[in-house]
Design an enzyme around this catalytic site. Structure first.
Site, PDB file in Angstrom:
ATOM      1  N   HIS A 121       0.846  -1.192   0.000  1.00 39.92           N
ATOM      2  CA  HIS A 121       0.000   0.000   0.000  1.00 39.92           C
ATOM      3  C   HIS A 121       0.886   1.248   0.000  1.00 39.92           C
ATOM      4  O   HIS A 121       1.238   1.755   1.071  1.00 39.92           O
ATOM      5  CB  HIS A 121      -0.911   0.005   1.226  1.00 39.92           C
TER       6      HIS A 121
ATOM      7  N   HIS B 258      -4.056   3.063  -3.496  1.00 38.75           N
ATOM      8  CA  HIS B 258      -4.225   2.606  -2.109  1.00 38.75           C
ATOM      9  C   HIS B 258      -3.500   1.290  -1.848  1.00 38.75           C
ATOM     10  O   HIS B 258      -2.690   1.197  -0.929  1.00 38.75           O
ATOM     11  CB  HIS B 258      -5.707   2.434  -1.782  1.00 38.75           C
TER      12      HIS B 258
ATOM     13  N   GLU C  66     -17.762  -3.650  24.324  1.00 41.14           N
ATOM     14  CA  GLU C  66     -16.953  -4.875  24.416  1.00 41.14           C
ATOM     15  C   GLU C  66     -15.741  -4.848  23.491  1.00 41.14           C
ATOM     16  O   GLU C  66     -14.634  -5.207  23.899  1.00 41.14           O
ATOM     17  CB  GLU C  66     -17.811  -6.108  24.100  1.00 41.14           C
TER      18      GLU C  66
ATOM     19  N   HIS D 242     -28.458 -15.175  25.093  1.00 43.51           N
ATOM     20  CA  HIS D 242     -27.401 -15.003  26.091  1.00 43.51           C
ATOM     21  C   HIS D 242     -26.700 -16.313  26.448  1.00 43.51           C
ATOM     22  O   HIS D 242     -25.792 -16.310  27.278  1.00 43.51           O
ATOM     23  CB  HIS D 242     -27.982 -14.384  27.371  1.00 43.51           C
TER      24      HIS D 242
END
Length: 739
Positions: free
Chosen positions: A101, A338, A486, A549
């Site tokens: 890149h 890129h 999280e 859950h």
């Protein structure tokens, strides 16, 4: 806001102009397709002349822009050559590898140069000097920028030969930054957004240590964390999570450079990303600066850094508007630069455009001389700090000892004796509660232990009772409140773990929500960051919250992940053993899957057994070959033990094995593994409240695995266990069928 790439004014051909004070030999090239030069031209075109709002001629506009770019000091002429050295080292390495890149290094070379040459404090001959400034390339695909900078700065990890092996087998400079491969690289980045979140963790670590150990007469911790992130990082949710916390915590020594080039892989970012990044970061509690000319505006960049360093109560985002692939006549300011090599024809055109007559990988002598000072300066900085620390140690021996433990990673002697032990007579409890007992015992003896939960501390049971909360105004405390973030939590803990070897960060949530943080957990494993993941509510045993859950496939998925320890303790001794293993394995993250429901303390369990991964807890075969081996983990070890007792009443010889960690068992000798699971005993039954996937490896083709290969149900835990056949009766039936 900056104009989008599509609206930038560009030159249609190469324009070469000579500065009036230079000879033709030092003519300066104004690169074509330059967004920032285009912006300068637009600015010039709007000037009022003689009080009349007419537009200047094109030639006058070009000349004005060129003169503005050429009015540099002699020092900046060396800087310009240094910046182009960085660009061409990146171009040449990518070209030789035919992979990589080049666009970001070409655009970010000015800010990279100023950071490594003028701003950051480091010792290139000791990349691990403690009080160094940290740098993170969150846009890790542009890693040739960092490799070029490390090479110029004198790091032994990136020689000219290394540059020529970019992205090749066995290279010290892989295709994205990896801390375990390249000394000088602080953290492993690649998945976008991870790096800026790591940077938040590094800055948290600095702020915590400074508050905890600095004294009015002895400031021994004083370093910055610098990050370069791109548009892709800004789009990732993890960056939002982490940057929100950085603003909340007031991490004043975190300075992030946003490479604002408006280009991503699919093209102009206008197709998917049009928000005001400036306003978003201001709302997050950051100080925001905009450098409008990131290609040649060296003084703008310098002034922005100086301003950022003066802001002590907020992190700073410096938005630097750049041109991706700056200098490439035909590919700059486009997605085509890129992620692929420029190609020989375009490389030659870029050399002509930037006036670069040198062969590939050449570093001009004046650039070498300019950068050579960093080796003696770095050694001097470290020596000065060592002297300061020696004085600190005399005045504050207790604090110095704690800090040394964090810096070196050397654990205090006898620390493991703080872990609680349990007997079968000790009342049973959920392993999440037993985990809290272990954490609080360890916090008294491990100076580097700190962490918290994703807004579940009272449910994960992770609060350290002897400490307060790490907050903006109380950074010396050790309970970290991550909020419902999280993914950001995991990546921040990676940064803390990689700041210093003696940091032992832990983070917690429900086991099922590892799905939200798996990317960071994988980077923990890859980058050898010894984070402790405290994952509670580990099975259908959590009951009424239901299948959303209740983790099913999660144990198996982490057992499939390299370099991570998946530990599922069954009681108090095994929970203590899991923590002992987690603390000692500082280059391997650990996951502790803990129960919500109460479990008894079983006969035969031990801390030492956990260290083996799998071990015998009961066996009535008197040294002979047992009729059957029953294998359990976590809350199901109790069920295996009950089934074993019933089978023995019927005259069977039964061995019950706790298989708390597959990975640790695999590390044992063949002799040990044979002693626990003799190959001659094919009658084996496993039981675990999760998918049976993978258990065939343990029970063999003639054994049986009892588990759950479907999603759970909302009901009381006992009812779910019975309906899904996770019972002693099911184990007994299976054992009789294989004996």
């Amino acid at each position: 806001m900056a104009a989008s790439a599509s609206s930038s004014f560009t030159l249609s051909h190469q324009t070469i102009l000579s500065h009036p004070k230079t000879t033709p030999a030092t003519s300066i090239v104004v690169p074509v397709n330059s967004k920032v030069n285009g912006a300068l031209l637009l600015k010039s075109r709007r000037r009022r002349v003689g009080g009349v709002g007419r537009v200047e001629s094109r030639a006058a506009v070009v000349r004005a822009a060129a003169v503005e770019a050429l009015e540099t000091t002699e020092k900046d002429q060396v800087v310009e050559k240094s910046v182009n050295t960085i660009r061409f080292l990146a171009i040449d390495a990518v070209e030789k590898a035919n992979s990589g890149h080049p666009g970001l290094p070409m655009g970010c070379a000015p800010m990279g140069h100023i950071l490594y040459d003028e701003v950051m404090r480091y010792n290139p001959k000791n990349p691990y000097w403690f009080n160094r400034d940290r740098f993170v390339l969150s846009a890790g695909h542009g890693c040739m920028l960092q490799y070029a900078l490390l090479h110029l700065a004198g790091y032994d990890s990136v020689t000219e030969e290394d540059l020529k092996t970019f992205r090749q087998w066995g290279s010290r400079i892989p295709g994205h930054p990896e801390n375990f491969e390249t000394p000088g690289v602080e953290v492993t980045t690649g998945p976008l957004g991870q790096g800026i979140a790591n940077g938040v963790g590094l800055a948290l670590a600095e702020k915590h240590l400074a508050a905890r150990f600095n004294k009015p007469d002895a400031e021994i911790i004083d370093h910055y964390t610098y990050v370069i992130l791109g548009d892709g990082c800004q789009m990732e949710g993890i960056a939002q999570e982490a940057c929100s916390l950085a603003g909340h915590w007031g991490l004043g020594k975190l300075i992030a450079f946003y490479d604002d080039n408006h280009i991503s892989i699919d093209g102009d970012t206008a197709i998917a990303f049009t928000e005001s990044v400036d306003q978003r970061f201001e709302a997050l509690g950051w100080h925001v600066i905009w450098v409008k000319n990131g290609n040649t505006g060296y003084d703008e960049i310098r002034a922005a850094v100086k301003e950022a360093q003066s802001v002590t109560d907020k992190p700073t985002l410096i938005k630097v508007t750049t041109t991706i692939g700056f200098g490439s006549p035909n590919k700059s300011n486009s997605y085509s630069v890129h992620g692929s090599a420029l190609g020989a024809k375009e490389v030659e055109a870029t050399r002509q455009n930037l006036g670069w007559p040198y062969e590939p990988f050449h570093v001009p002598e004046e650039v070498k001389k300019h950068w050579s000072r960093h080796t003696p300066e770095g050694a001097s900085l470290e020596a000065e700090w060592d002297s300061k620390f020696a004085e600190y140690e005399k005045k504050y021996p207790a604090e110095a000892a704690e800090l040394k433990s964090i810096i070196t990673g050397e654990l205090p002697a006898g620390w493991e004796k703080a872990l609680p032990t349990y007997t079968p007579e000790t009342p049973g409890d959920a392993t999440r509660n037993l985990s809290q007992q272990c954490l609080n015992a360890l916090a008294k003896v491990l100076p580097g232990l700190l962490g918290g939960s994703a807004d579940l501390a009272s449910s994960n049971m992770t609060l350290l009772k002897m400490f307060g909360d790490f907050q903006k105004d109380t950074p010396e405390e050790r309970n970290v409140r991550f909020g419902v973030r999280e993914h950001g939590m995991g990546a921040i803990c990676n940064g803390i773990a990689l700041h210093s070897p003696g940091f032992i960060p832990y983070c917690a949530t429900f086991f099922v929500f590892t799905d939200y943080m798996r990317g960071a957990m994988r980077i923990s494993a890859l980058s050898e960051a010894g984070v402790i993941y405290v994952m509670t509510h580990d099975s259908i045993g959590l009951g009424e919250d239901g299948p959303t859950h209740q983790p099913i496939e999660h144990l198996a998925s982490f057992r499939a992940m390299p370099n991570i320890l998946m530990l599922r303790p069954a009681d108090g001794n095994e929970t203590a053993g899991a923590y002992k293993v987690a603390v000692e394995n500082r280059k391997t993250p650990s996951i502790l899957a803990l129960s919500r429901q109460k479990l008894p303390n079983l006969p035969g369990t031990s801390i030492e057994g956990v260290e083996k991964g799998g071990y015998i807890i009961t066996d009535n075969s008197s040294g002979n070959k047992p009729d059957v081996i029953l294998i359990g983990t976590g809350s199901e070890l109790e069920i295996a033990a009950k089934a074993g007792d019933e089978l023995r009443k019927e005259g069977k010889s039964v061995r019950v094995v706790s298989f708390v960690s597959w990975e640790l068992f695999d590390q044992q000798s063949d002799e040990y593994k044979e002693s626990v699971l003799p190959a001659a005993v094919t009658a084996r039954v496993s039981i675990e409240a999760g998918t049976t996937f993978g258990w065939q490896k343990i029970v063999g083709s003639k054994g049986k695995a009892i588990g759950i290969d479907k999603f759970g149900q909302s009901a009381p835990a006992g009812k779910i266990y019975k309906e899904y056949g996770i019972t002693a009766e099911a184990v007994i039936e299976a054992a009789k069928s294989v004996c």
